[in-house]
Scaffold this motif. Structure first.
Motif, PDB file in Angstrom:
ATOM      1  N   PRO A 185       0.849  -1.204   0.316  1.00  0.00           N
ATOM      2  CA  PRO A 185      -0.197  -0.055   0.123  1.00  0.00           C
ATOM      3  C   PRO A 185       0.877   1.191  -0.070  1.00  0.00           C
ATOM      4  N   ILE A 186       0.171   2.382  -0.678  1.00  0.00           N
ATOM      5  CA  ILE A 186       1.058   3.636  -0.617  1.00  0.00           C
ATOM      6  C   ILE A 186       0.749   4.393   0.422  1.00  0.00           C
ATOM      7  N   VAL A 187       1.644   4.969   1.312  1.00  0.00           N
ATOM      8  CA  VAL A 187       1.436   5.954   2.430  1.00  0.00           C
ATOM      9  C   VAL A 187       0.486   7.128   1.908  1.00  0.00           C
ATOM     10  N   ASN A 188      -0.433   7.364   2.889  1.00  0.00           N
ATOM     11  CA  ASN A 188      -1.429   8.389   2.649  1.00  0.00           C
ATOM     12  C   ASN A 188      -0.934   9.623   3.200  1.00  0.00           C
ATOM     13  N   ALA A 189      -0.097  10.290   2.584  1.00  0.00           N
ATOM     14  CA  ALA A 189       0.661  11.488   3.065  1.00  0.00           C
ATOM     15  C   ALA A 189      -0.429  12.582   3.407  1.00  0.00           C
ATOM     16  N   PRO A 190      -0.316  13.269   4.661  1.00  0.00           N
ATOM     17  CA  PRO A 190       0.922  13.444   5.368  1.00  0.00           C
ATOM     18  C   PRO A 190       1.229  12.271   6.612  1.00  0.00           C
ATOM     19  N   GLU A 191       0.265  11.308   6.598  1.00  0.00           N
ATOM     20  CA  GLU A 191       0.634  10.220   7.510  1.00  0.00           C
ATOM     21  C   GLU A 191       1.976   9.366   7.032  1.00  0.00           C
ATOM     22  N   VAL A 192       2.613   8.723   7.931  1.00  0.00           N
ATOM     23  CA  VAL A 192       3.781   8.046   7.852  1.00  0.00           C
ATOM     24  C   VAL A 192       3.802   6.613   7.792  1.00  0.00           C
ATOM     25  N   ALA A 193       2.549   5.932   7.768  1.00  0.00           N
ATOM     26  CA  ALA A 193       2.329   4.584   7.625  1.00  0.00           C
ATOM     27  C   ALA A 193       1.273   4.083   7.204  1.00  0.00           C
ATOM     28  N   ILE A 194       0.961   3.158   6.582  1.00  0.00           N
ATOM     29  CA  ILE A 194      -0.365   2.532   6.274  1.00  0.00           C
ATOM     30  C   ILE A 194      -0.536   1.190   6.438  1.00  0.00           C
ATOM     31  N   LEU A 195      -1.396   0.436   6.789  1.00  0.00           N
ATOM     32  CA  LEU A 195      -1.462  -0.898   6.984  1.00  0.00           C
ATOM     33  C   LEU A 195      -2.398  -1.593   6.121  1.00  0.00           C
ATOM     34  N   GLY A 196      -1.965  -2.765   5.200  1.00  0.00           N
ATOM     35  CA  GLY A 196      -2.734  -3.474   4.215  1.00  0.00           C
ATOM     36  C   GLY A 196      -2.884  -4.791   4.909  1.00  0.00           C
ATOM     37  N   VAL A 197      -4.068  -5.163   4.717  1.00  0.00           N
ATOM     38  CA  VAL A 197      -4.501  -6.619   5.078  1.00  0.00           C
ATOM     39  C   VAL A 197      -5.196  -7.285   3.923  1.00  0.00           C
ATOM     40  N   THR A 198      -4.847  -8.618   3.778  1.00  0.00           N
ATOM     41  CA  THR A 198      -5.274  -9.376   2.748  1.00  0.00           C
ATOM     42  C   THR A 198      -6.157 -10.723   3.399  1.00  0.00           C
ATOM     43  N   ARG A 199      -6.571 -11.616   2.564  1.00  0.00           N
ATOM     44  CA  ARG A 199      -7.413 -12.508   3.322  1.00  0.00           C
ATOM     45  C   ARG A 199      -6.777 -13.527   4.106  1.00  0.00           C
ATOM     46  N   THR A 200      -7.693 -13.773   5.390  1.00  0.00           N
ATOM     47  CA  THR A 200      -7.240 -14.825   6.220  1.00  0.00           C
ATOM     48  C   THR A 200      -6.797 -16.212   5.584  1.00  0.00           C
ATOM     49  N   GLN A 201      -5.964 -16.572   6.091  1.00  0.00           N
ATOM     50  CA  GLN A 201      -5.502 -17.940   5.569  1.00  0.00           C
ATOM     51  C   GLN A 201      -5.473 -19.154   6.787  1.00  0.00           C
ATOM     52  N   GLU A 202      -5.820 -20.452   6.328  1.00  0.00           N
ATOM     53  CA  GLU A 202      -5.692 -21.467   7.259  1.00  0.00           C
ATOM     54  C   GLU A 202      -4.242 -22.065   7.249  1.00  0.00           C
ATOM     55  N   LYS A 203      -3.526 -21.820   8.287  1.00  0.00           N
ATOM     56  CA  LYS A 203      -1.889 -22.410   8.194  1.00  0.00           C
ATOM     57  C   LYS A 203      -1.816 -23.249   9.205  1.00  0.00           C
ATOM     58  N   PRO A 204      -0.817 -24.439   9.018  1.00  0.00           N
ATOM     59  CA  PRO A 204      -0.512 -25.456  10.059  1.00  0.00           C
ATOM     60  C   PRO A 204       0.367 -24.747  10.932  1.00  0.00           C
ATOM     61  N   ARG A 205       0.195 -24.986  12.250  1.00  0.00           N
ATOM     62  CA  ARG A 205       1.300 -24.808  13.212  1.00  0.00           C
ATOM     63  C   ARG A 205       1.649 -26.076  14.240  1.00  0.00           C
ATOM     64  N   ARG A 206       2.586 -25.924  14.811  1.00  0.00           N
ATOM     65  CA  ARG A 206       2.739 -27.319  15.535  1.00  0.00           C
ATOM     66  C   ARG A 206       1.918 -27.364  16.806  1.00  0.00           C
ATOM     67  N   GLY A 207       1.450 -28.270  17.286  1.00  0.00           N
ATOM     68  CA  GLY A 207       0.514 -28.219  18.307  1.00  0.00           C
ATOM     69  C   GLY A 207       1.020 -29.133  19.290  1.00  0.00           C
ATOM     70  N   ALA A 208       0.335 -29.708  20.135  1.00  0.00           N
ATOM     71  CA  ALA A 208       0.520 -30.595  21.494  1.00  0.00           C
ATOM     72  C   ALA A 208       1.136 -31.780  21.046  1.00  0.00           C
ATOM     73  N   ASP A 209       2.116 -32.395  21.594  1.00  0.00           N
ATOM     74  CA  ASP A 209       2.796 -33.733  20.964  1.00  0.00           C
ATOM     75  C   ASP A 209       3.186 -33.766  19.731  1.00  0.00           C
ATOM     76  N   ASP A 210       3.420 -32.539  19.028  1.00  0.00           N
ATOM     77  CA  ASP A 210       4.094 -32.519  17.692  1.00  0.00           C
ATOM     78  C   ASP A 210       2.804 -32.586  16.662  1.00  0.00           C
ATOM     79  N   GLY A 211       1.609 -32.493  17.253  1.00  0.00           N
ATOM     80  CA  GLY A 211       0.620 -32.575  16.355  1.00  0.00           C
ATOM     81  C   GLY A 211       0.384 -31.357  15.288  1.00  0.00           C
ATOM     82  N   ILE A 212      -0.466 -31.503  14.349  1.00  0.00           N
ATOM     83  CA  ILE A 212      -0.674 -30.330  13.473  1.00  0.00           C
ATOM     84  C   ILE A 212      -2.068 -29.622  14.054  1.00  0.00           C
ATOM     85  N   ASP A 213      -1.739 -28.299  14.181  1.00  0.00           N
ATOM     86  CA  ASP A 213      -2.800 -27.370  14.884  1.00  0.00           C
ATOM     87  C   ASP A 213      -3.243 -26.381  13.713  1.00  0.00           C
ATOM     88  N   TRP A 214      -4.451 -26.424  13.290  1.00  0.00           N
ATOM     89  CA  TRP A 214      -4.574 -25.363  12.078  1.00  0.00           C
ATOM     90  C   TRP A 214      -5.096 -24.109  12.742  1.00  0.00           C
TER      91      TRP A 214
END
Length: 269
Positions: A201-230
């Motif tokens: 995203p292009i900064v909206n002057a005279p601001e100094v920052a802008i946050l862009g967000v996109t679609r939420t994604q399902e991602k795997p993370r290491r869970g208990a006992d090395d299982g997969i936690d989505w």
């Protein structure tokens, strides 16, 4: 003297051939003028007034602000569970992710005040703001508009949701006045309903920052006992003015944002 040896202002002598300094970018080649109909069938449509204004402002901001974009992720699994539960319980106004993002941004701005600031006209002084007005980019038939929600630190998620719904409807149906798009401290641009994994995203002057967000994604993370936690993960794209903010600042800011978005209690109210 060789032509590739610079001459400092202190020892340069004026001559009759001296020329005044040129405006930045004025020495660029002219924009190509092409008759595209030579190559096939075409149709010409004039840009809308909003598109013309947006083009002017975005071109200025892109050329004059040294942009850097920092990417990060936020685990919003608990937040999404709570948001959907509140909607199922019959909230007066449907809660989207944006009001929670606004609340998180405000708390991050409090922690990192250099993001809630603007360079003055001279570019030599940083004006630190004590208020929290957040702009939200809205896609309309007129073009891209950015209404500003004021005093977001004093409003609950439900209040922000109601205000955001009302101003977005007005933006899409009637357009907005300049007063309704002025005074912002920080802007959020959400493409979550369209998709994507990140953007710049292009900064909206005279601001100094802008946050862009996109679609939420399902991602795997290491869970208990090395299982997969989505987990439900939200991509964050933070563009910032490198004259004011450095990379470490940006990393700390997005890390704090991710922490806030992962802690539902911090955003309730």
């Amino acid at each position: 003297m060789s032509a590739d040896v610079p001459v400092s202002a202190g020892n340069a002598k004026p001559t009759a051939a001296a020329q005044p300094p040129t405006t930045f970018g004025s020495d660029l080649p002219v924009w190509p003028q092409v008759d595209f109909s030579e190559f096939g069938e075409v149709e010409s449509r004039p840009l809308s007034r909003v598109q013309k204004l947006t083009a002017q402002y975005m071109s200025r901001n892109w050329v004059m602000i040294p942009h850097v974009t920092h990417q990060d992720d936020a685990d919003i699994t608990a937040l999404e569970h709570q948001r959907k539960a509140r909607n199922a319980a019959g909230e007066a106004v449907k809660l989207t992710l944006l009001p929670y993002l606004i609340k998180a941004v405000v708390e991050a701005l409090k922690a990192f005040p250099q993001f809630n600031a603007s360079l003055d006209g001279s570019g030599k002084n940083l004006v630190l703001k004590k208020y929290f007005h957040i702009g939200v980019a809205v896609d309309t038939r007129f073009g891209l508009l950015v209404p500003v929600l004021r005093d977001c630190d004093r409003k609950s998620v439900a209040e922000l949701a109601a205000e955001l719904q009302a101003i977005s409807l007005k933006a899409r149906d009637k357009g907005l006045s300049m007063a309704e798009m002025s005074g912002g401290c920080f802007t959020i641009s959400s493409l979550g309903s369209f998709g994507g994994t990140g953007f710049t995203p292009i900064v909206n002057a005279p601001e100094v920052a802008i946050l862009g967000v996109t679609r939420t994604q399902e991602k795997p993370r290491r869970g208990a006992d090395d299982g997969i936690d989505w987990r439900q993960v939200l991509p964050l794209s933070l563009s910032y003015d490198h004259r004011v903010i450095n990379g470490a600042d940006a990393a700390r800011f997005t890390a704090r944002l991710a922490e806030l978005l992962g802690t539902v209690e911090a955003l309730e109210g």
